[in-house]
Write a protein that holds these residues in place. Sequence first.
Motif, PDB file in Angstrom:
ATOM      1  N   SER A  11       0.847  -1.191   0.000  1.00  0.00           N
ATOM      2  CA  SER A  11       0.000   0.000   0.000  1.00  0.00           C
ATOM      3  C   SER A  11       0.883   1.242   0.000  1.00  0.00           C
ATOM      4  CB  SER A  11      -0.865  -0.010   1.266  1.00  0.00           C
ATOM      5  OG  SER A  11      -1.536   1.220   1.425  1.00  0.00           O
ATOM      6  N   VAL A  12       0.337   2.370  -0.411  1.00  0.00           N
ATOM      7  CA  VAL A  12       1.074   3.628  -0.296  1.00  0.00           C
ATOM      8  C   VAL A  12       1.071   4.106   1.158  1.00  0.00           C
ATOM      9  CG1 VAL A  12       0.676   4.359  -2.666  1.00  0.00           C
ATOM     10  CG2 VAL A  12      -0.942   5.043  -0.888  1.00  0.00           C
ATOM     11  N   CYS A  13       0.222   3.507   1.979  1.00  0.00           N
ATOM     12  CA  CYS A  13       0.103   3.890   3.390  1.00  0.00           C
ATOM     13  C   CYS A  13       1.079   3.075   4.244  1.00  0.00           C
ATOM     14  CB  CYS A  13      -1.327   3.664   3.862  1.00  0.00           C
ATOM     15  SG  CYS A  13      -1.574   4.023   5.612  1.00  0.00           S
ATOM     16  N   ASN A  14       2.045   3.756   4.833  1.00  0.00           N
ATOM     17  CA  ASN A  14       3.030   3.066   5.683  1.00  0.00           C
ATOM     18  C   ASN A  14       2.373   2.390   6.877  1.00  0.00           C
ATOM     19  OD1 ASN A  14       5.319   3.784   4.153  1.00  0.00           O
ATOM     20  ND2 ASN A  14       5.247   5.837   5.021  1.00  0.00           N
ATOM     21  N   CYS A  15       1.369   3.037   7.438  1.00  0.00           N
ATOM     22  CA  CYS A  15       0.683   2.465   8.597  1.00  0.00           C
ATOM     23  C   CYS A  15       0.041   1.121   8.232  1.00  0.00           C
ATOM     24  CB  CYS A  15      -0.372   3.442   9.121  1.00  0.00           C
ATOM     25  SG  CYS A  15      -1.204   2.876  10.614  1.00  0.00           S
ATOM     26  N   LEU A  16      -0.658   1.086   7.118  1.00  0.00           N
ATOM     27  CA  LEU A  16      -1.298  -0.152   6.680  1.00  0.00           C
ATOM     28  C   LEU A  16      -0.273  -1.245   6.411  1.00  0.00           C
ATOM     29  CD1 LEU A  16      -3.861  -1.666   5.956  1.00  0.00           C
ATOM     30  CD2 LEU A  16      -3.719  -0.673   3.665  1.00  0.00           C
ATOM     31  N   ASN A  17       0.834  -0.890   5.779  1.00  0.00           N
ATOM     32  CA  ASN A  17       1.885  -1.880   5.521  1.00  0.00           C
ATOM     33  C   ASN A  17       2.450  -2.446   6.813  1.00  0.00           C
ATOM     34  OD1 ASN A  17       1.731  -1.679   2.704  1.00  0.00           O
ATOM     35  ND2 ASN A  17       3.150   0.036   2.658  1.00  0.00           N
ATOM     36  N   LEU A  18       2.687  -1.572   7.798  1.00  0.00           N
ATOM     37  CA  LEU A  18       3.209  -2.048   9.082  1.00  0.00           C
ATOM     38  C   LEU A  18       2.199  -2.927   9.804  1.00  0.00           C
ATOM     39  CD1 LEU A  18       5.172   1.066  10.313  1.00  0.00           C
ATOM     40  CD2 LEU A  18       6.090  -1.231   9.951  1.00  0.00           C
ATOM     41  N   ARG A  19       0.928  -2.564   9.751  1.00  0.00           N
ATOM     42  CA  ARG A  19      -0.107  -3.396  10.389  1.00  0.00           C
ATOM     43  C   ARG A  19      -0.186  -4.769   9.740  1.00  0.00           C
ATOM     44  NH1 ARG A  19      -4.299  -0.770  13.618  1.00  0.00           N
ATOM     45  NH2 ARG A  19      -3.707   1.389  13.905  1.00  0.00           N
ATOM     46  N   ARG A  20      -0.132  -4.798   8.425  1.00  0.00           N
ATOM     47  CA  ARG A  20      -0.167  -6.079   7.713  1.00  0.00           C
ATOM     48  C   ARG A  20       1.039  -6.938   8.093  1.00  0.00           C
ATOM     49  NH1 ARG A  20      -1.532  -3.856   1.637  1.00  0.00           N
ATOM     50  NH2 ARG A  20      -3.774  -3.595   1.897  1.00  0.00           N
ATOM     51  N   ALA A  21       2.208  -6.315   8.119  1.00  0.00           N
ATOM     52  CA  ALA A  21       3.427  -7.052   8.481  1.00  0.00           C
ATOM     53  C   ALA A  21       3.350  -7.548   9.918  1.00  0.00           C
ATOM     54  CB  ALA A  21       4.652  -6.161   8.274  1.00  0.00           C
ATOM     55  N   SER A  22       2.848  -6.705  10.808  1.00  0.00           N
ATOM     56  CA  SER A  22       2.710  -7.092  12.214  1.00  0.00           C
ATOM     57  C   SER A  22       1.777  -8.291  12.368  1.00  0.00           C
ATOM     58  CB  SER A  22       2.185  -5.902  13.022  1.00  0.00           C
ATOM     59  OG  SER A  22       1.971  -6.279  14.356  1.00  0.00           O
ATOM     60  N   LEU A  23       0.676  -8.268  11.655  1.00  0.00           N
ATOM     61  CA  LEU A  23      -0.253  -9.406  11.708  1.00  0.00           C
ATOM     62  C   LEU A  23       0.401 -10.682  11.187  1.00  0.00           C
ATOM     63  CD1 LEU A  23      -3.565  -7.692  10.536  1.00  0.00           C
ATOM     64  CD2 LEU A  23      -3.076  -8.623  12.815  1.00  0.00           C
ATOM     65  N   ALA A  24       1.177 -10.562  10.118  1.00  0.00           N
ATOM     66  CA  ALA A  24       1.846 -11.734   9.548  1.00  0.00           C
ATOM     67  C   ALA A  24       2.869 -12.312  10.523  1.00  0.00           C
ATOM     68  CB  ALA A  24       2.515 -11.367   8.222  1.00  0.00           C
ATOM     69  N   ILE A  25       3.661 -11.450  11.145  1.00  0.00           N
ATOM     70  CA  ILE A  25       4.675 -11.910  12.097  1.00  0.00           C
ATOM     71  C   ILE A  25       4.010 -12.530  13.327  1.00  0.00           C
ATOM     72  CG2 ILE A  25       6.452 -11.100  13.724  1.00  0.00           C
ATOM     73  CD1 ILE A  25       7.542 -11.324  10.918  1.00  0.00           C
ATOM     74  N   THR A  26       2.962 -11.881  13.814  1.00  0.00           N
ATOM     75  CA  THR A  26       2.232 -12.410  14.969  1.00  0.00           C
ATOM     76  C   THR A  26       1.668 -13.789  14.657  1.00  0.00           C
ATOM     77  OG1 THR A  26       1.683 -10.198  15.748  1.00  0.00           O
ATOM     78  CG2 THR A  26       0.278 -12.003  16.533  1.00  0.00           C
ATOM     79  N   TYR A  32       3.749 -21.151  15.962  1.00  0.00           N
ATOM     80  CA  TYR A  32       4.798 -21.934  16.621  1.00  0.00           C
ATOM     81  C   TYR A  32       4.509 -22.154  18.101  1.00  0.00           C
ATOM     82  CZ  TYR A  32       8.014 -22.327  12.708  1.00  0.00           C
ATOM     83  OH  TYR A  32       8.601 -22.674  11.522  1.00  0.00           O
ATOM     84  N   LEU A  33       3.905 -21.181  18.765  1.00  0.00           N
ATOM     85  CA  LEU A  33       3.630 -21.286  20.203  1.00  0.00           C
ATOM     86  C   LEU A  33       2.341 -22.058  20.518  1.00  0.00           C
ATOM     87  CD1 LEU A  33       4.682 -17.693  21.251  1.00  0.00           C
ATOM     88  CD2 LEU A  33       5.787 -19.810  21.976  1.00  0.00           C
ATOM     89  N   ALA A  34       1.561 -22.396  19.510  1.00  0.00           N
ATOM     90  CA  ALA A  34       0.279 -23.076  19.717  1.00  0.00           C
ATOM     91  C   ALA A  34       0.374 -24.338  20.585  1.00  0.00           C
ATOM     92  CB  ALA A  34      -0.375 -23.394  18.375  1.00  0.00           C
ATOM     93  N   ILE A 121      11.789 -16.986  10.668  1.00  0.00           N
ATOM     94  CA  ILE A 121      11.712 -15.629  10.127  1.00  0.00           C
ATOM     95  C   ILE A 121      13.072 -15.198   9.584  1.00  0.00           C
ATOM     96  CG2 ILE A 121      11.371 -13.199  10.760  1.00  0.00           C
ATOM     97  CD1 ILE A 121       9.156 -14.321  12.710  1.00  0.00           C
ATOM     98  N   GLU A 122      14.125 -15.465  10.335  1.00  0.00           N
ATOM     99  CA  GLU A 122      15.461 -15.096   9.865  1.00  0.00           C
ATOM    100  C   GLU A 122      15.842 -15.891   8.614  1.00  0.00           C
ATOM    101  OE1 GLU A 122      20.053 -15.062  11.344  1.00  0.00           O
ATOM    102  OE2 GLU A 122      18.558 -14.287  12.752  1.00  0.00           O
ATOM    103  N   ALA A 123      15.450 -17.137   8.562  1.00  0.00           N
ATOM    104  CA  ALA A 123      15.748 -17.944   7.377  1.00  0.00           C
ATOM    105  C   ALA A 123      15.026 -17.385   6.148  1.00  0.00           C
ATOM    106  CB  ALA A 123      15.342 -19.401   7.618  1.00  0.00           C
ATOM    107  N   GLN A 124      13.800 -16.926   6.334  1.00  0.00           N
ATOM    108  CA  GLN A 124      13.028 -16.364   5.220  1.00  0.00           C
ATOM    109  C   GLN A 124      13.573 -15.012   4.777  1.00  0.00           C
ATOM    110  OE1 GLN A 124      10.936 -17.894   3.461  1.00  0.00           O
ATOM    111  NE2 GLN A 124       9.431 -19.042   4.605  1.00  0.00           N
ATOM    112  N   LEU A 125      13.940 -14.168   5.728  1.00  0.00           N
ATOM    113  CA  LEU A 125      14.398 -12.815   5.412  1.00  0.00           C
ATOM    114  C   LEU A 125      15.894 -12.735   5.148  1.00  0.00           C
ATOM    115  CD1 LEU A 125      12.457 -10.671   8.048  1.00  0.00           C
ATOM    116  CD2 LEU A 125      11.865 -11.058   5.648  1.00  0.00           C
ATOM    117  N   GLY A 126      16.657 -13.628   5.758  1.00  0.00           N
ATOM    118  CA  GLY A 126      18.113 -13.540   5.729  1.00  0.00           C
ATOM    119  C   GLY A 126      18.581 -12.698   6.907  1.00  0.00           C
TER     120      GLY A 126
END
Length: 145
Positions: A11-26, A32-34, A121-126
């Motif tokens: 998105s052009v909206c930084n806030c929306l991008n960060l929220r999406r990323a936060s949801l994905a990481i969470t 894994y913690l389930a 996460i580190e393996a995926q991102l490097g």
Amino acid sequence: MKTEEQNKKSSVCNCLNLRRASLAITEIYDHYLAPCHLSVSQFSILKHTRAMEPVSVSELAAEIRLDRTTLVRNLKPLEQQGLIHDIAPSGTRNRQLCLTVEGREKIEQAHVYWQQAQEQIEAQLGQENTETLQALLLKIEVLAP
């Protein structure tokens, strides 16, 4: 055929991008913690409580950088599960939180799964991108007035 990553657009909206990323990481950490029946938020609360105990709700909220009312809401299930308890004398207004034996055992059990999420996460991102991400997130955090 397009990959899932190619189908997703920023998105052009930084806030929306960060929220999406936060949801994905969470979602990754929660997956894994389930097996431990903990969310990543609950795991973080337990770890911070252990590091600071005995700790007041206000001190814990400030350290985790959570709104106090949000923290109180997230503490309830941990207390109901017998993982955290209040050691303040009865009738005092300032709660003093500590982990129970069960809480300490739960952290040890969950840490293995948390570490697996970190590694995935580190393996995926490097490693370099992970370090860049951490640096950028810290810069973003200090932007708030």
